[in-house]
Design a protein around this motif. Structure first.
Motif, PDB file in Angstrom:
ATOM      1  N   ASP A  51      36.019  30.864  39.898  1.00  0.00           N
ATOM      2  CA  ASP A  51      36.598  30.882  38.551  1.00  0.00           C
ATOM      3  C   ASP A  51      37.087  32.252  38.095  1.00  0.00           C
ATOM      4  O   ASP A  51      37.600  32.388  36.987  1.00  0.00           O
ATOM      5  N   TYR A  52      36.899  33.277  38.911  1.00  0.00           N
ATOM      6  CA  TYR A  52      37.345  34.610  38.514  1.00  0.00           C
ATOM      7  C   TYR A  52      37.552  35.473  39.751  1.00  0.00           C
ATOM      8  O   TYR A  52      37.152  35.113  40.852  1.00  0.00           O
ATOM      9  N   GLU A  53      38.190  36.631  39.558  1.00  0.00           N
ATOM     10  CA  GLU A  53      38.432  37.556  40.656  1.00  0.00           C
ATOM     11  C   GLU A  53      37.421  38.694  40.604  1.00  0.00           C
ATOM     12  O   GLU A  53      37.336  39.408  39.601  1.00  0.00           O
ATOM     13  N   ARG A  54      36.660  38.850  41.663  1.00  0.00           N
ATOM     14  CA  ARG A  54      35.697  39.946  41.765  1.00  0.00           C
ATOM     15  C   ARG A  54      36.444  41.227  42.130  1.00  0.00           C
ATOM     16  O   ARG A  54      37.550  41.171  42.658  1.00  0.00           O
ATOM     17  N   ILE A  55      35.833  42.374  41.849  1.00  0.00           N
ATOM     18  CA  ILE A  55      36.497  43.628  42.164  1.00  0.00           C
ATOM     19  C   ILE A  55      35.597  44.529  43.005  1.00  0.00           C
ATOM     20  O   ILE A  55      34.377  44.391  42.988  1.00  0.00           O
TER      21      ILE A  55
END
Length: 137
Positions: free
Chosen positions: A26-30
């Protein structure tokens, strides 16, 4: 036979690896360098490691320390126990745990609170340190 409230919402059990895959979709990790750049641009780095790990390995300068069991209360912009930094649901938050696992589950919870820009650091504090980024002891 009537179904009680406790039995209504039974879901199929899921293993932790599958759960992590689901929440991370559900999201982009960095990565560490991206997290440092985000902090330089005003993102809030939030260290959720417990005290013994912080004492052993050090701190990321400028990171807000909030133990995991207090995270939602401290970062909810509408909450009565919020940290002064928790000013908006638009705040970019980068959650950091020790190795990048607990932080993913924490991000899922923050996103449910409406912190739609919350993400976490792949590899956690250990990746930050391995990248040679600043740490204070």
């Amino acid at each position: 036979m009537a179904v009680s409230g406790a039995q209504e919402d039974r879901r199929e059990p899921v293993g932790i690896d599958d759960l992590l895959d689901r929440v991370r979709a559900d999201y982009e990790r960095i990565g560490p360098e991206e997290a440092a750049a985000a902090a330089a641009e005003g993102a809030l780095l939030v260290d959720i490691r417990y005290a013994a790990l912080r004492e052993k390995d050090g701190l990321i300068p400028g990171a807000l320390v909030v133990e995991r069991n207090e995270l939602e209360w401290r970062l909810d912009p509408r909450g009565s126990h919020r940290a002064p930094e928790a000013v908006s649901h638009d705040l970019r938050v980068v959650v950091i745990c020790n190795e990048g696992y607990a932080s993913s589950l924490a991000v899922a919870s923050l996103r449910q609170l409406g912190l739609h820009r919350a993400t976490d650091l792949t590899g956690g504090f250990q990746a930050w340190r391995a990248a040679g980024l600043p740490v204070t002891l």
